[in-house]
Design an enzyme around this catalytic site. Structure first.
Site, PDB file in Angstrom:
ATOM      1  N   ASP A 269      -6.983  -8.826  -7.476  1.00 15.01           N
ATOM      2  CA  ASP A 269      -6.437  -8.220  -6.274  1.00 15.01           C
ATOM      3  C   ASP A 269      -5.145  -8.973  -5.906  1.00 15.01           C
ATOM      4  O   ASP A 269      -4.796  -9.993  -6.520  1.00 15.01           O
ATOM      5  CB  ASP A 269      -7.458  -8.231  -5.125  1.00 15.01           C
ATOM      6  CG  ASP A 269      -7.114  -7.162  -4.082  1.00 15.01           C
ATOM      7  OD1 ASP A 269      -5.977  -6.639  -4.105  1.00 15.01           O
ATOM      8  OD2 ASP A 269      -7.972  -6.852  -3.231  1.00 15.01           O
TER       9      ASP A 269
HETATM   10  C1  NOJ Z   1      -4.974  -5.439  -1.591  1.00 15.96           C
HETATM   11  C2  NOJ Z   1      -6.177  -4.581  -1.468  1.00 15.96           C
HETATM   12  O1  NOJ Z   1      -7.326  -5.377  -1.267  1.00 15.96           O
HETATM   13  C3  NOJ Z   1      -6.417  -3.669  -2.661  1.00 15.96           C
HETATM   14  O2  NOJ Z   1      -7.424  -2.759  -2.332  1.00 15.96           O
HETATM   15  C4  NOJ Z   1      -5.165  -2.976  -3.059  1.00 15.96           C
HETATM   16  O3  NOJ Z   1      -5.414  -2.136  -4.175  1.00 15.96           O
HETATM   17  C5  NOJ Z   1      -4.100  -3.992  -3.369  1.00 15.96           C
HETATM   18  N1  NOJ Z   1      -3.843  -4.787  -2.188  1.00 15.96           N
HETATM   19  C6  NOJ Z   1      -2.792  -3.359  -3.871  1.00 15.96           C
HETATM   20  O4  NOJ Z   1      -2.137  -2.723  -2.856  1.00 15.96           O
END
Ligand code: NOJ
Length: 747
Positions: free
Chosen positions: A275
């Site tokens: 993530d």
């Molecule tokens: C953080 C988030 O937790 C995740 O769900 C998302 O896909 C990513 N950022 C990318 O934007």
């Protein structure tokens, strides 16, 4: 579900061809180029200057990235892809990611709402349309589905998932993957799906985002892991690890989770991405600074580093000092390249860059009409005293509330690709539906919160115009005074749920609660249209407001879809996939809970020395599976084909469902099971099957369910997936509370 045999590998390219191709390519790559493939920056953060001259472009030319995300627009993406395949040494195409989680330009309801349709075909369709639109705009990878089971409405990200149930969540997970990836990723409108957040992110303590998770293996296997596994079984091409810790180790670097469970036990062969910035954040977590965190993350099985630049900037050094091996880097690089191969990017790097498609396939009439009809399936009718709803499309209707005309707040979180200026607000939807048969009067009625700063925090990037608190209320009452019926459109604004939107209170925000009370005091009938991304505490409203329709955040077509239901063109059929608590103190709250050794003998009063609360009952205000209709469904004659389930055989449960009211409508008939005695304590009930049926008024239908040994299985204390002989309770009903039950013995 978890016990099913391993992956179906849907992506239809022969592994041998792919292996030869990738091996050959890797044979030409420098170490730096291989590591470059593992780097996934956010385009939004680093596209400086024009596309041609920005930092991102430079990295592409040097082959220092494997892909990017958060860039909107086919022209920009085309240019970046062109740089990769025409101006870099080895011409390796790029992955282009985005958070397309409930639509692209045509926005569908938020995922929590979608799950309340209990309609997996609708969810698959919405994912298909999302893929068509996103791919027409250059995107080949979506960070969806989010399948984190959540039982705590304080967590804002509950809005992004399918609620609290592992069975329904698994069916939804598969539907998303099928919709995005299509048959085999070969078409130019089939994109790579990414299941997230692996794993257990929805169990963040006290619903606070990014917080600690601590869970027994038993609970993981029986309650939380199934939807991720279902996505893997459906052939999902990528997995995103989560921010939280699992057994004390951040998921990003958790070898047991990423390698032993996901890859070895479940057979996942695709791409594993972290993530956002989570390798770098392992430093704040208290694990290690960037270099060591990168080592640990790679060793655990991560292939791509989202945003941290830890792999790009430290792995070479770690290789030299022997902390990682070249083989580990090669394995990760191979997986990135394999995904590109499966997407067909090596055959045609511009596969997703057909600039003509964007003008033709975004926000089309067809997509919008499907989004409108799916949205109307997701609304949940919580209360409808004296059948106040539907209201007739005539006379004078006062539409009051800060969400009534809030153009930039209809879609809900993660809808940055949408274009609100093209959408109809609720006010516009209602006015168009009523035409000249009546009049829709409007007043904003209140701010979201009285306090300006509080409102600023809540509305984030989608601010609403504020007015003077007193004046707004006065105008509301004057407007109400002229009307026959009041429709109050209020609740949370869209940025109050989603990432980083945890709450400690779940009541309707203060100014709006007071507004609602004042409207009720007028003595006119009041319908509450509740906008929310999570369950709210509606204990007072449930007593004082005659009709409550929960409309969540319904997407770009919500204005029309809500009008369709309000005026009875569509009969609501949504059922909750998340329990609505009576108070925050009950959280976490979920229907498939365990009995304690001291169950509460009477739900209505406090019972000392049993498991309950001084102030309130244990029961939710609105349970899982709950949702009313404009008609009424009666359940009769539940019959079990036998009271013994013989080994290897099956049982049939049938029930007659009759539409007793005055509207045609859909009903979700639900089947639950309870293992009365077992090696480990089993939930009081678990959803095992359901059927969504349509009945014309007056029509009856026999609904049948089949139960086999598979439905009785669970993970025991040795984590063996088995069933135990003994007594089971089988329940059928319109929700998880209002059920009929019978018992049988499983041999
Ligand atoms: C953080 C988030 O937790 C995740 O769900 C998302 O896909 C990513 N950022 C990318 O934007």
């Amino acid at each position: 579900m978890l016990g099913e045999a391993c992956t179906t590998h849907h992506i239809d390219v022969t592994d041998e061809q792919m292996n030869l191709f990738v091996s050959d390519l890797m044979g030409h790559m420098t170490l730096r180029e291989k590591i470059g493939q593992l780097n996934l920056p956010s385009g939004g953060d680093i596209t400086t200057g024009t596309v041609k001259n920005g930092k991102l472009s430079e990295m592409i030319r040097k082959q220092e990235i494997g892909g990017f995300f958060n860039v909107k627009g086919i022209d920009k993406i085309y240019e970046l892809q062109r740089l990769a395949v025409e101006e870099s040494r080895l011409k390796i195409p790029l992955l282009v990611g985005a958070d397309v989680i409930h639509g692209y330009e045509t926005i569908f309801p938020i995922p929590l709402a979608l799950s309340c349709s209990w309609d997996t075909l609708a969810v698959e369709k919405m994912a298909r349309i999302s893929a068509i639109e996103a791919s027409a705009d250059g995107i080949n990878w979506t960070f969806s589905p989010m399948v984190d089971i959540c039982r705590d409405a304080r967590w804002g990200r509950i809005a992004e998932g399918s609620g609290e149930d592992p069975y329904l969540g698994s069916l939804m997970a598969k539907a998303y993957v099928r919709g995005y990836q299509g048959k085999n990723l070969q078409q130019n409108d089939e994109i790579l799906s990414c299941v997230k957040h692996f794993a257990l992110y929805g169990a963040s303590e006290s619903g606070r985002d990014y917080n600690t998770v601590d869970m027994s293996r038993l609970r993981m296997y029986n309650e939380y892991l199934a939807p991720y596994k279902a996505a893997v079984d459906a052939g999902v091409g990528s997995v995103m690890s989560s921010f939280n810790i699992v057994d004390g180790i951040p998921a990003t670097a958790n070898k047991w989770l990423l390698s032993d469970l996901l890859r070895k036990e479940w057979g996942f062969k695709g791409l594993l991405v972290t993530d956002y910035n989570s390798i770098a954040e392992m430093s704040s977590h208290g694990i290690a600074p960037l270099k060591e965190a990168s080592v640990r993350s790679l060793q655990a099985g991560t292939d791509m580093d989202m945003v941290s630049f830890g792999f790009l900037n430290t792995l070479e050094e770690s290789l030299q000092s022997g902390e990682v091996t070249e083989e580990q880097i090669n394995t990760a690089c191979r997986r990135v390249l394999e995904v590109k191969y499966k997407l067909g990017l090596f055959d045609n790097p511009y596969k997703y860059c057909d600039t003509l498609r964007a003008s033709k396939q975004l926000y089309t009439t067809e997509h919008r009409s499907i989004a409108r009809s799916i949205a109307s399936e997701t609304f949940v009718l919580l209360k409808n005293e004296k059948s106040l709803l539907p209201i007739s499309a005539k006379g004078k209707i006062a539409l009051i509330g800060p969400m009534a005309n809030a153009r930039n707040n209809m879609c809900g979180m993660w809808s940055m690709m949408c274009n609100p200026s093209k959408h109809r607000t609720l006010l516009e939807g209602m006015r168009s539906a009523i035409g000249n048969k009546g009049e829709v009067l409007y007043a904003k009625g209140s701010n979201i919160f009285y306090d300006e700063n509080r409102e600023k925090t809540a509305t984030g990037m989608r601010p609403l115009d504020r007015g003077d608190n007193q004046t707004l209320l006065k105008e509301a009452l004057q407007t109400a005074d002229r009307a026959d019926v009041i429709v109050a459109a209020l609740g949370e604004c869209s940025e109050m749920s989603g990432e980083s939107a945890s709450r400690t209170t779940l009541e309707i925000p203060d100014a709006q609660r007071d507004l609602l009370k004042a409207l009720v005091k007028t003595g006119k009938p009041v319908v509450l249209l509740l906008f929310t991304g999570r369950p709210l505490v509606l204990t007072e409203e449930a007593v004082n407001i005659p009709s409550i329709l929960n409309v969540w955040f319904g997407g770009s077509e919500a204005g029309d879809a809500i009008a369709d239901v309000l005026f009875g063109k569509v009969n609501p059929s949504g059922k909750l996939t998340t329990s609505f608590p009576r108070s925050v103190g009950q959280l976490p709250l979920y229907y498939n809970s365990h009995n304690t050794s001291r169950p509460d003998p009477d739900k209505n009063v406090f019972n000392r020395y049993t498991s309950n609360y001084l102030e309130d009952s244990n029961e939710p205000l609105y349970p899982f599976g709950y949702g009313l209709s404009y008609t009424h469904f009666q359940y009769d004659n539940m019959v079990l084909s036998s009271n013994v389930l013989k080994k290897g055989e099956k049982l049939t449960v049938s029930v007659i469902v009759t539409n007793k009211g005055n509207y045609d409508g859909c009903e979700v008939v639900q089947l639950y099971l309870h293992d009365i005695y077992a090696d480990v304590v089993r939930p009081v009930k678990e959803l095992k099957d359901f059927k969504r049926i349509f009945l014309k008024k007056g029509e009856s239908r026999e609904v049948r369910f089949v139960i086999t040994e598979e439905d009785l299985k669970f993970y025991n204390s040795n984590l063996q997936y088995i069933y135990e002989t003994g007594d089971f309770e089988v329940m059928v009903g319109t929700n998880s509370r209002d059920i009929q039950s019978k018992t049988f013995f499983a041999e």
